[in-house]
Design a protein around this motif. Structure first.
Motif, PDB file in Angstrom:
ATOM      1  N   HIS A   1       0.868  -1.185   0.000  1.00  0.00           N
ATOM      2  CA  HIS A   1       0.000   0.000   0.000  1.00  0.00           C
ATOM      3  C   HIS A   1       0.901   1.230   0.000  1.00  0.00           C
ATOM      4  O   HIS A   1       1.625   1.462   0.958  1.00  0.00           O
ATOM      5  CB  HIS A   1      -0.924  -0.002   1.215  1.00  0.00           C
ATOM      6  CG  HIS A   1      -2.015   0.999   1.132  1.00  0.00           C
ATOM      7  ND1 HIS A   1      -2.791   1.354   2.204  1.00  0.00           N
ATOM      8  CD2 HIS A   1      -2.481   1.745   0.096  1.00  0.00           C
ATOM      9  CE1 HIS A   1      -3.675   2.273   1.830  1.00  0.00           C
ATOM     10  NE2 HIS A   1      -3.499   2.508   0.548  1.00  0.00           N
ATOM     11  N   ILE A   2       0.829   1.989  -1.078  1.00  0.00           N
ATOM     12  CA  ILE A   2       1.670   3.169  -1.236  1.00  0.00           C
ATOM     13  C   ILE A   2       0.911   4.402  -0.766  1.00  0.00           C
ATOM     14  O   ILE A   2      -0.261   4.574  -1.094  1.00  0.00           O
ATOM     15  CB  ILE A   2       2.073   3.358  -2.714  1.00  0.00           C
ATOM     16  CG1 ILE A   2       2.857   2.143  -3.207  1.00  0.00           C
ATOM     17  CG2 ILE A   2       2.891   4.644  -2.892  1.00  0.00           C
ATOM     18  CD1 ILE A   2       3.022   2.095  -4.705  1.00  0.00           C
TER      19      ILE A   2
ATOM     20  N   VAL B   1       1.690   7.791 -10.019  1.00  0.00           N
ATOM     21  CA  VAL B   1       1.230   6.599  -9.293  1.00  0.00           C
ATOM     22  C   VAL B   1       1.727   5.317  -9.952  1.00  0.00           C
ATOM     23  O   VAL B   1       2.219   4.409  -9.287  1.00  0.00           O
ATOM     24  CB  VAL B   1      -0.316   6.601  -9.162  1.00  0.00           C
ATOM     25  CG1 VAL B   1      -0.825   5.272  -8.642  1.00  0.00           C
ATOM     26  CG2 VAL B   1      -0.756   7.740  -8.238  1.00  0.00           C
TER      27      VAL B   1
ATOM     28  N   SER C   1       5.349   4.823  -9.236  1.00  0.00           N
ATOM     29  CA  SER C   1       5.528   4.441  -7.828  1.00  0.00           C
ATOM     30  C   SER C   1       5.200   2.971  -7.621  1.00  0.00           C
ATOM     31  O   SER C   1       5.936   2.243  -6.953  1.00  0.00           O
ATOM     32  CB  SER C   1       4.647   5.306  -6.921  1.00  0.00           C
ATOM     33  OG  SER C   1       5.051   6.648  -6.972  1.00  0.00           O
ATOM     34  N   GLU C   2       4.089   2.520  -8.215  1.00  0.00           N
ATOM     35  CA  GLU C   2       3.687   1.112  -8.078  1.00  0.00           C
ATOM     36  C   GLU C   2       4.719   0.189  -8.722  1.00  0.00           C
ATOM     37  O   GLU C   2       5.078  -0.840  -8.155  1.00  0.00           O
ATOM     38  CB  GLU C   2       2.306   0.896  -8.678  1.00  0.00           C
ATOM     39  CG  GLU C   2       1.206   1.551  -7.863  1.00  0.00           C
ATOM     40  CD  GLU C   2      -0.171   1.486  -8.516  1.00  0.00           C
ATOM     41  OE1 GLU C   2      -0.287   0.989  -9.661  1.00  0.00           O
ATOM     42  OE2 GLU C   2      -1.133   1.949  -7.877  1.00  0.00           O
TER      43      GLU C   2
ATOM     44  N   THR D   1      -3.419   3.017  -4.442  1.00  0.00           N
ATOM     45  CA  THR D   1      -2.467   3.983  -3.904  1.00  0.00           C
ATOM     46  C   THR D   1      -3.208   5.165  -3.290  1.00  0.00           C
ATOM     47  O   THR D   1      -4.145   5.696  -3.880  1.00  0.00           O
ATOM     48  CB  THR D   1      -1.500   4.454  -5.005  1.00  0.00           C
ATOM     49  OG1 THR D   1      -0.702   3.329  -5.390  1.00  0.00           O
ATOM     50  CG2 THR D   1      -0.591   5.569  -4.516  1.00  0.00           C
TER      51      THR D   1
ATOM     52  N   SER E   1      -3.124   8.956  -2.290  1.00  0.00           N
ATOM     53  CA  SER E   1      -2.427  10.203  -2.611  1.00  0.00           C
ATOM     54  C   SER E   1      -2.983  11.326  -1.765  1.00  0.00           C
ATOM     55  O   SER E   1      -4.199  11.506  -1.700  1.00  0.00           O
ATOM     56  CB  SER E   1      -2.623  10.562  -4.087  1.00  0.00           C
ATOM     57  OG  SER E   1      -2.053   9.580  -4.915  1.00  0.00           O
TER      58      SER E   1
END
Length: 151
Positions: A76-77, A85, A88-89, A106, A108
């Motif tokens: 879980h970001i 995103v 990042s993933e 994600t 944000s």
């Protein structure tokens, strides 16, 4: 020269360790969890951090010491709204070996950059979690025992 002296100190310090044994990895993981792990959600073992090396150590601890099956990992970001995103993933999936399909959506939040504050985590913070009550209770017991033996 100062830099050379610093390097000698570092080289000598690094020679204190040749390998990390399984026993040492267990203690490292327990202490890492004590400092960075979630202790409030019974049944979920989780560690969150923005440092990829901390996350890599976490993954080794969960895989090699706790024997977590690959399908039980979740990512879980938490990042800022101006972050990419998808990048990042992809980044955290590569760091952890957790497929993107096992990531939660994600999160944000509003960027502080608009207020003149810089955020330095390009790919956000990753929480690695495992939904397993027995694992959570085992890690909590290990932490208690380490405290009993050291504090």
């Amino acid at each position: 020269n100062e830099r050379q002296k610093d390097e000698v100190v570092k080289i000598n310090a690094k020679s204190d360790f040749r390998v990390i044994t399984k026993s040492a990895l267990k203690i490292i993981g327990i202490i890492l969890y004590l400092g960075e792990g979630g202790k409030t959600k019974r049944g979920v073992a989780r560690i969150a951090n923005s440092d990829p090396d901390v996350i890599k150590i976490t993954m080794r601890f969960f895989r090699e010491i706790c024997s977590v099956p690959e399908e039980k990992f979740r990512g879980h970001i938490h990042t800022f709204d101006d972050a990419n995103v998808s990048a990042s993933e992809e980044y955290w999936s590569k760091i952890t070996g957790i497929p993107r399909s096992q990531f939660y959506k994600t999160y944000s939040k509003l960027s502080t950059a608009s207020k003149g504050k810089r955020h330095t985590t390009l790919f956000g913070t990753l929480e690695v979690s495992v939904n397993d009550t027995n694992l959570y209770l085992t890690i909590m017991a290990w932490i208690e025992k380490v405290k009993e033996l050291t504090v």
